[in-house]
Design a protein around this motif. Sequence first.
Motif, PDB file in Angstrom:
ATOM      1  N   ALA A   1       8.282   0.628   0.639  1.00 51.94           N
ATOM      2  CA  ALA A   1       7.876  -0.779   0.805  1.00 51.94           C
ATOM      3  C   ALA A   1       6.666  -1.090  -0.071  1.00 51.94           C
ATOM      4  CB  ALA A   1       7.562  -1.053   2.270  1.00 51.94           C
ATOM      5  N   ALA A   2       5.723  -0.138  -0.142  1.00 53.78           N
ATOM      6  CA  ALA A   2       4.526  -0.364  -0.955  1.00 53.78           C
ATOM      7  C   ALA A   2       4.880  -0.385  -2.439  1.00 53.78           C
ATOM      8  CB  ALA A   2       3.497   0.732  -0.674  1.00 53.78           C
ATOM      9  N   LEU A   3       5.760   0.521  -2.870  1.00 53.75           N
ATOM     10  CA  LEU A   3       6.143   0.574  -4.283  1.00 53.75           C
ATOM     11  C   LEU A   3       6.866  -0.703  -4.700  1.00 53.75           C
ATOM     12  CD1 LEU A   3       7.321   4.283  -4.673  1.00 53.75           C
ATOM     13  CD2 LEU A   3       5.203   3.244  -5.502  1.00 53.75           C
ATOM     14  N   LYS A   4       7.638  -1.237  -3.760  1.00 54.52           N
ATOM     15  CA  LYS A   4       8.345  -2.481  -4.051  1.00 54.52           C
ATOM     16  C   LYS A   4       7.339  -3.592  -4.349  1.00 54.52           C
ATOM     17  CE  LYS A   4      12.430  -4.778  -2.347  1.00 54.52           C
ATOM     18  NZ  LYS A   4      13.404  -4.779  -1.253  1.00 54.52           N
ATOM     19  N   GLY A   5       6.250  -3.606  -3.540  1.00 54.82           N
ATOM     20  CA  GLY A   5       5.220  -4.633  -3.702  1.00 54.82           C
ATOM     21  C   GLY A   5       4.459  -4.504  -5.014  1.00 54.82           C
ATOM     22  N   THR A   6       4.262  -3.261  -5.475  1.00 50.92           N
ATOM     23  CA  THR A   6       3.457  -3.087  -6.689  1.00 50.92           C
ATOM     24  C   THR A   6       4.344  -2.948  -7.929  1.00 50.92           C
ATOM     25  OG1 THR A   6       3.478  -0.682  -6.522  1.00 50.92           O
ATOM     26  CG2 THR A   6       1.699  -1.825  -5.391  1.00 50.92           C
ATOM     27  N   GLY A   7       5.631  -2.999  -7.747  1.00 47.75           N
ATOM     28  CA  GLY A   7       6.528  -2.809  -8.884  1.00 47.75           C
ATOM     29  C   GLY A   7       6.558  -1.368  -9.358  1.00 47.75           C
ATOM     30  N   GLY A   8       6.278  -0.442  -8.453  1.00 49.10           N
ATOM     31  CA  GLY A   8       6.424   0.969  -8.780  1.00 49.10           C
ATOM     32  C   GLY A   8       5.157   1.624  -9.300  1.00 49.10           C
ATOM     33  N   SER A   9       4.026   0.913  -9.261  1.00 51.70           N
ATOM     34  CA  SER A   9       2.792   1.502  -9.799  1.00 51.70           C
ATOM     35  C   SER A   9       1.885   1.991  -8.675  1.00 51.70           C
ATOM     36  CB  SER A   9       2.065   0.457 -10.642  1.00 51.70           C
ATOM     37  OG  SER A   9       0.698   0.787 -10.726  1.00 51.70           O
ATOM     38  N   VAL A  10       1.198   3.121  -8.908  1.00 48.92           N
ATOM     39  CA  VAL A  10       0.188   3.564  -7.949  1.00 48.92           C
ATOM     40  C   VAL A  10      -1.184   3.580  -8.621  1.00 48.92           C
ATOM     41  CG1 VAL A  10       1.721   4.914  -6.489  1.00 48.92           C
ATOM     42  CG2 VAL A  10       0.742   5.969  -8.498  1.00 48.92           C
TER      43      VAL A  10
ATOM     44  N   ASP B   1      -3.124   0.839  -9.582  1.00 50.48           N
ATOM     45  CA  ASP B   1      -4.038  -0.133  -8.975  1.00 50.48           C
ATOM     46  C   ASP B   1      -4.075   0.087  -7.472  1.00 50.48           C
ATOM     47  OD1 ASP B   1      -5.463  -2.236  -8.036  1.00 50.48           O
ATOM     48  OD2 ASP B   1      -4.354  -3.781  -9.160  1.00 50.48           O
ATOM     49  N   LEU B   2      -5.127   0.790  -7.000  1.00 48.66           N
ATOM     50  CA  LEU B   2      -5.188   1.174  -5.588  1.00 48.66           C
ATOM     51  C   LEU B   2      -5.265  -0.043  -4.662  1.00 48.66           C
ATOM     52  CD1 LEU B   2      -7.557   4.239  -5.911  1.00 48.66           C
ATOM     53  CD2 LEU B   2      -5.146   4.257  -5.291  1.00 48.66           C
ATOM     54  N   ALA B   3      -5.995  -1.071  -5.087  1.00 52.12           N
ATOM     55  CA  ALA B   3      -6.131  -2.266  -4.248  1.00 52.12           C
ATOM     56  C   ALA B   3      -4.776  -2.926  -4.055  1.00 52.12           C
ATOM     57  CB  ALA B   3      -7.119  -3.243  -4.890  1.00 52.12           C
ATOM     58  N   ALA B   4      -4.009  -3.000  -5.131  1.00 53.84           N
ATOM     59  CA  ALA B   4      -2.681  -3.616  -5.035  1.00 53.84           C
ATOM     60  C   ALA B   4      -1.769  -2.780  -4.144  1.00 53.84           C
ATOM     61  CB  ALA B   4      -2.073  -3.751  -6.434  1.00 53.84           C
ATOM     62  N   PHE B   5      -1.865  -1.442  -4.264  1.00 54.77           N
ATOM     63  CA  PHE B   5      -1.035  -0.558  -3.446  1.00 54.77           C
ATOM     64  C   PHE B   5      -1.354  -0.756  -1.965  1.00 54.77           C
ATOM     65  CE2 PHE B   5       0.112   3.325  -1.277  1.00 54.77           C
ATOM     66  CZ  PHE B   5       1.350   3.617  -1.816  1.00 54.77           C
ATOM     67  N   ARG B   6      -2.670  -0.810  -1.657  1.00 55.21           N
ATOM     68  CA  ARG B   6      -3.077  -0.998  -0.265  1.00 55.21           C
ATOM     69  C   ARG B   6      -2.530  -2.304   0.291  1.00 55.21           C
ATOM     70  NH1 ARG B   6      -7.941   1.312  -1.795  1.00 55.21           N
ATOM     71  NH2 ARG B   6      -8.945  -0.671  -2.217  1.00 55.21           N
ATOM     72  N   LYS B   7      -2.629  -3.349  -0.542  1.00 57.69           N
ATOM     73  CA  LYS B   7      -2.187  -4.673  -0.102  1.00 57.69           C
ATOM     74  C   LYS B   7      -0.677  -4.659   0.191  1.00 57.69           C
ATOM     75  CE  LYS B   7      -2.859  -9.392  -1.456  1.00 57.69           C
ATOM     76  NZ  LYS B   7      -2.324  -9.994  -2.666  1.00 57.69           N
ATOM     77  N   ALA B   8       0.063  -3.884  -0.604  1.00 60.49           N
ATOM     78  CA  ALA B   8       1.509  -3.838  -0.411  1.00 60.49           C
ATOM     79  C   ALA B   8       1.890  -2.925   0.756  1.00 60.49           C
ATOM     80  CB  ALA B   8       2.183  -3.353  -1.697  1.00 60.49           C
ATOM     81  N   MET B   9       1.051  -1.938   1.020  1.00 63.64           N
ATOM     82  CA  MET B   9       1.349  -0.955   2.082  1.00 63.64           C
ATOM     83  C   MET B   9       1.053  -1.527   3.469  1.00 63.64           C
ATOM     84  SD  MET B   9       2.072   2.508   2.209  1.00 63.64           S
ATOM     85  CE  MET B   9       1.915   3.868   3.351  1.00 63.64           C
ATOM     86  N   GLN B  10      -0.072  -2.214   3.616  1.00 61.10           N
ATOM     87  CA  GLN B  10      -0.592  -2.619   4.927  1.00 61.10           C
ATOM     88  C   GLN B  10       0.402  -3.393   5.800  1.00 61.10           C
ATOM     89  OE1 GLN B  10      -3.386  -1.554   6.281  1.00 61.10           O
ATOM     90  NE2 GLN B  10      -3.300  -2.809   8.128  1.00 61.10           N
ATOM     91  N   PRO B  11       1.191  -4.335   5.256  1.00 67.10           N
ATOM     92  CA  PRO B  11       2.098  -5.083   6.152  1.00 67.10           C
ATOM     93  C   PRO B  11       3.227  -4.222   6.729  1.00 67.10           C
ATOM     94  CG  PRO B  11       1.899  -6.155   3.996  1.00 67.10           C
ATOM     95  CD  PRO B  11       1.285  -4.819   3.859  1.00 67.10           C
ATOM     96  N   ALA B  12       3.405  -3.002   6.235  1.00 66.29           N
ATOM     97  CA  ALA B  12       4.481  -2.109   6.716  1.00 66.29           C
ATOM     98  C   ALA B  12       5.816  -2.837   6.748  1.00 66.29           C
ATOM     99  CB  ALA B  12       4.141  -1.545   8.099  1.00 66.29           C
ATOM    100  N   SER B  13       6.201  -3.434   5.611  1.00 69.74           N
ATOM    101  CA  SER B  13       7.414  -4.247   5.606  1.00 69.74           C
ATOM    102  C   SER B  13       8.642  -3.375   5.363  1.00 69.74           C
ATOM    103  CB  SER B  13       7.309  -5.351   4.555  1.00 69.74           C
ATOM    104  OG  SER B  13       6.667  -4.873   3.397  1.00 69.74           O
ATOM    105  N   PHE B  14       8.942  -2.538   6.350  1.00 71.82           N
ATOM    106  CA  PHE B  14      10.177  -1.767   6.309  1.00 71.82           C
ATOM    107  C   PHE B  14      10.746  -1.722   7.722  1.00 71.82           C
ATOM    108  CE2 PHE B  14       8.588   2.051   8.416  1.00 71.82           C
ATOM    109  CZ  PHE B  14       7.227   1.953   8.219  1.00 71.82           C
ATOM    110  N   GLU B  15      12.021  -1.404   7.802  1.00 77.14           N
ATOM    111  CA  GLU B  15      12.667  -1.382   9.113  1.00 77.14           C
ATOM    112  C   GLU B  15      12.608   0.021   9.672  1.00 77.14           C
ATOM    113  OE1 GLU B  15      16.578  -3.155  10.608  1.00 77.14           O
ATOM    114  OE2 GLU B  15      16.370  -3.838   8.540  1.00 77.14           O
TER     115      GLU B  15
END
Lengths: 304, 399
Positions: free
Chosen positions: B321-330, B332-346
């Motif tokens: 879910a986090a990789l989807k949010g950042t387009g596969g990049s790790v 930019d840590l801030a962007a990764f955190r932002k994409a990880m936090q909502p836990a948008s997976f089932e």
Amino acid sequence: MVLLLEQLLNGLQLGVMLFLLAAGLTLVFGIMGVINLAHGSLYMVGAFAAAWVAAQTGSALLAVPAGLAAAALAGMAVELLVLRRLYARDHLDQVLATFGLILFFNQGAILLFGRQPLFVDIPEGLRGAVEIIPGVPYPAYRLAILAVGLLVAAGLYGLIRHTRTGMLVRAGATHREMVRALGVDVRKLYTLVFGLGALLAGLAGLMAGPIFSVQVGMGEQILIMTFVVVVIGGIGSVRGALAGALLVGLVDTLLRAYLPALLRGAMQGPDADALAAGLASMGVYLLMALVLLLRPRGLFPAHA
Amino acid sequence: MIERRTLLRAAGATAMAPLLARPALAQSATGQGAALKIGMITTLSGPGGYLGQDIRDAFALAMEMEDGRLGGTPVRLLVEDDALKPGQGKQIAERFLKNEKIRLMTGVVFSNVLGAVAPDVLDSDGIYVSPNASPSTFAGRECHRNFWSVAWQNDSLHESAGQAAMNLGFKRMFILAPNYQAGKDAITGFKRFYKGQIAGEVYTRLDQTDYAAEMAQIRAAQPDAVYQFHPGGLGIAFLKQYVQAGLSATTPMVLASPSMDSTTLAAVGEAALGINVTAQWNSDFDNPASRRFVEAFTAKYNRTPTYYAQQGYDTALAIGAALKGTGGSVEDLAAFRKAMQPASFESPRGRFAFGANQHPVQDWFLLKVERGADGKPALVTKGKVLENHTDAYAGQCRM
């Protein structure tokens, strides 16, 4: 009082279990001068073989000979293939080689049976509890272990005291060079003794299956205690192994059972429990240190 | 004299045997050269080996279900065995960081290994996503913005068991755990939620195999129920001996999930019937995500997934879910955190969210061991114990 009796039984039962392992270890060390770290692996082989046969056939009667045979054969194979080359070498070489065997046996068990622990049930007839002391049901299976252990001890006594093989074993333990000089086939004797030790380890392993967890690495857990027993009893002495095993079993069980209550009288509850747990686990090692201090060669030294 | 000394030394060497290193495993799931590398440091050898195996297998399964991708990004999983040895875990982490240039790691099963691995990863600006071990260290004051737990905070396991004992109406509990950090945490966590009377508190040894002395103490104390925390093989031995002592007929037992998973259950058999367990998930959960996971896992590996497998699977999904949010990049840590936090997976667990300390906020369930449809004992979900449960340390965390 009733509780004390029950705890004494528990201690004796742990003691005979340790004795079965220690007897083989002490014989091998006393007679062949080999430190066999892989003794615990033979215990594991016995447990796995019995568990596997019991699961395949559903018969405890078949599982017993299977476990014994597997352990004895594995033991004799180890003696023929590996240890035979090491008798003349330094103790360090033997330790390294048998340590390697532990890794070999553990990895082999993972390949054959996987990492998941195996399930072993208690044989039908021994499932219930027996009221030996009124009001306290004691597991029948544990009584059976106690009985088997004592029978083996008596059998070993008979074998070592009253047979020709036993005489050679005794002679080998005290005057190894002289036995060889008298023309006894020492190599055959060594294989036999090693096989006997492995058989006893396998017996301990197959009996441990239903109460402990049959899994990779189970041998090393109990081997440390076995070494303590051998050192306390005196290296090479089966009598010493029996005395040492019962002593260690009793001391370990009684400390675990009564130390927390004793300390709770003197200090705060949780602190007392934690301290008592620490002291109880040191108990057998303190006992070993004490024995070494007073009788540096153990309780019943074989090389008198 | 010399002989005895050698023997003692030998005994010392045996103590090390289970810890000795086994050959490393590296597995590549995809052939793509530009795939994002994920480092998995986990325990595959020794008695705790099946835990790491389940985490690894379920993580790999999640990748396979997406054709070697997570969140659309091609990934490559590198697996190494820490052999439950903190020093070895630390060495692997350093190698992953320096030689393989891996920024994203996961996998550790045991808290003591995590204590050696995580600081190295976090100090060099790496990201660590925990599929299991989550000690209080990383949940409270020392929480870290690049540390995530997808499993639970360790204490929650035992807090839920304490709550379950309250709900089941047990007035006097006898509690036991091994004398080491996780054992003490278990007792503390249990007592945090259990408000009844403690009939006895016993610390066992980590290398103990015989529990006869403890059984006699339990019988003498006559408690309403027993709570014990003995993971893996220790628990199997404890349970078997509990039944053999005739205690299971008179005294019920409450457990946290590490003491009773589907593997332990298979090894204990009938003896486990009637035991209460608390967990965040169970293989009988009736939601589409859980059914899909259990079906795929059973089909591929031919065994029932444990909680550890589910945690490994969720870890892969959360990273996806986090990789989807950042387009596969790790990078930019801030962007990764932002994409990880909502836990948008089932999640197969159902409701799942990250709290302020990046640890799960989730429901806990009561399971009971009952006879399944095939006549064999199985874990059956009975109901909810705690809802939206966060951990006791979240309040101390200042990101």
